[in-house]
Design a protein around this motif. Structure first.
Motif, PDB file in Angstrom:
ATOM      1  N   PHE A   1      -5.442  21.856 -57.163  1.00  0.00           N
ATOM      2  CA  PHE A   1      -5.136  20.949 -56.264  1.00  0.00           C
ATOM      3  C   PHE A   1      -5.775  19.579 -56.955  1.00  0.00           C
ATOM      4  CE2 PHE A   1      -7.689  18.181 -53.375  1.00  0.00           C
ATOM      5  CZ  PHE A   1      -6.605  17.450 -52.552  1.00  0.00           C
ATOM      6  N   TYR A   2      -6.975  19.583 -57.464  1.00  0.00           N
ATOM      7  CA  TYR A   2      -7.803  18.338 -57.960  1.00  0.00           C
ATOM      8  C   TYR A   2      -6.807  17.819 -59.252  1.00  0.00           C
ATOM      9  CZ  TYR A   2     -11.366  19.886 -54.733  1.00  0.00           C
ATOM     10  OH  TYR A   2     -11.944  20.474 -53.714  1.00  0.00           O
ATOM     11  N   GLU A   3      -6.398  18.671 -59.905  1.00  0.00           N
ATOM     12  CA  GLU A   3      -5.462  18.123 -61.112  1.00  0.00           C
ATOM     13  C   GLU A   3      -4.478  17.094 -60.707  1.00  0.00           C
ATOM     14  OE1 GLU A   3      -2.488  19.616 -64.634  1.00  0.00           O
ATOM     15  OE2 GLU A   3      -3.294  21.207 -63.234  1.00  0.00           O
ATOM     16  N   TYR A   4      -3.579  17.641 -59.916  1.00  0.00           N
ATOM     17  CA  TYR A   4      -2.712  16.911 -59.195  1.00  0.00           C
ATOM     18  C   TYR A   4      -3.049  15.509 -58.576  1.00  0.00           C
ATOM     19  CZ  TYR A   4       0.257  20.440 -61.323  1.00  0.00           C
ATOM     20  OH  TYR A   4       1.049  21.197 -62.414  1.00  0.00           O
ATOM     21  N   ARG A   5      -3.935  15.673 -57.635  1.00  0.00           N
ATOM     22  CA  ARG A   5      -4.290  14.530 -57.124  1.00  0.00           C
ATOM     23  C   ARG A   5      -4.984  13.405 -57.999  1.00  0.00           C
ATOM     24  NH1 ARG A   5      -9.826  14.656 -53.360  1.00  0.00           N
ATOM     25  NH2 ARG A   5     -10.525  14.713 -55.560  1.00  0.00           N
ATOM     26  N   ASN A   6      -5.963  14.225 -58.875  1.00  0.00           N
ATOM     27  CA  ASN A   6      -6.603  13.116 -59.465  1.00  0.00           C
ATOM     28  C   ASN A   6      -5.742  12.442 -60.411  1.00  0.00           C
ATOM     29  OD1 ASN A   6      -8.787  13.959 -58.021  1.00  0.00           O
ATOM     30  ND2 ASN A   6      -9.955  15.068 -59.504  1.00  0.00           N
TER      31      ASN A   6
END
Length: 292
Positions: free
Chosen positions: A227-232
């Motif tokens: 999740f953090y990959e695609y958000r960040n």
């Protein structure tokens, strides 16, 4: 000249012990080692309370992730007046001359001209650590005969920042939690200042396996972290305007198609995580925190 190491740790006590031991036996002695305890539950906190030799533990009330931990550690090191801040994960084993060799390279180029300096990160078998290969600049060899490779970004596994850069550029974005905080921070700096990898400043990254991250074949139990990959990444791409937003959208669509065609299990869960990160990234806009 005061030099501090900052280590962020979470429930890897045995590896942390090795990391601290390597830091305490550097050929160029450190003035302080700050350990950010991200609310560990494996006995790390109790162990850190028994160490006195230059080790300063900082116990957080909650797990802030790698990004929040490094944000906190760099800020504390800066406020204590350290001239150089050397940061790393809790599974980073520095060779005896890693610090000394890195510092010597600052003298070659000139501290005032350098954004950051990173180490040559190897796996336990002395081969390149896949996760920690920095992005090389298009003109990378201006100081290669001096053992320096010019880079654009690098991981937080053994990287050093002069305090002047922290003052100018602020801190890593703690809201990233994990994923991309190192890329964003180092790119922020290297856009203005030349930054380098010191090839003879060697550390070993004691990961379980020498592999990169891959949502397609990744452990289904840990899929949530993507999740953090695609958000960040959306946040970083938005800095390039509409072109960046379109590029990230294409990257997300390609990821979903690859999951559908190549993943062996958990396809629905993986796609849900990707889409959740993408849509959260549309409005994700944290502010850079600066030091006093």
């Amino acid at each position: 000249m005061k030099i501090c190491a900052v280590v962020v740790t979470y429930n890897r006590l045995e590896l942390l012990k090795g990391t601290i031991e390597k830091l305490l036996t550097q050929s160029r002695k450190l003035d302080e080692i700050i350990i950010i305890d991200n609310k560990c539950t494996d006995g790390t906190s109790e162990y850190l309370k028994t160490i006195e030799d230059k080790v300063t533990p900082v116990f957080l009330d909650e797990n802030l992730g790698g990004a929040g931990g490094f944000n906190k550690g760099i800020k504390i090191a800066y406020e204590k007046g350290h001239d150089y801040i050397w940061i790393m994960d809790d599974d980073t084993f520095a060779t005896e001359t890693a610090l000394e060799n890195m510092l010597n390279k600052f003298n070659i180029v000139g501290k005032e001209n350098i954004g950051f300096m990173c180490s040559n990160v190897l796996f336990k078998d002395d081969k390149a650590c896949v996760m920690n290969v920095p992005t090389v600049d298009s003109v990378w060899n201006d100081y290669v005969t001096e053992g320096l490779v010019k880079v654009k970004n690098a991981s937080f596994v053994s990287i050093m920042f002069p305090r002047e850069r922290v003052k100018e550029f602020g801190l890593p974005i703690k809201e990233f939690f994990i994923w991309g905080d190192d890329t964003e921070y180092t790119l922020r700096i290297s856009e203005k200042y030349a930054s380098y990898m010191s090839i003879d400043s060697i550390v070993h990254h004691h990961m379980k396996e020498n592999v990169g991250v891959d949502i397609i074949n990744g452990d289904t139990a840990r899929i949530g972290r993507y999740f953090y990959e695609y958000r960040n990444k959306f946040y970083m791409n938005k800095k390039r305007g509409l072109r960046g937003a379109i590029a990230h959208t294409k990257y997300t669509i390609k990821s979903i198609l690859n999951i559908l065609s190549k993943s062996k299990d958990g396809k629905g869960k993986k796609i849900k995580v990707v889409l959740n990160g993408y849509f959260k990234g549309i409005t994700f806009n944290p502010k850079v925190e600066h030091v006093n």
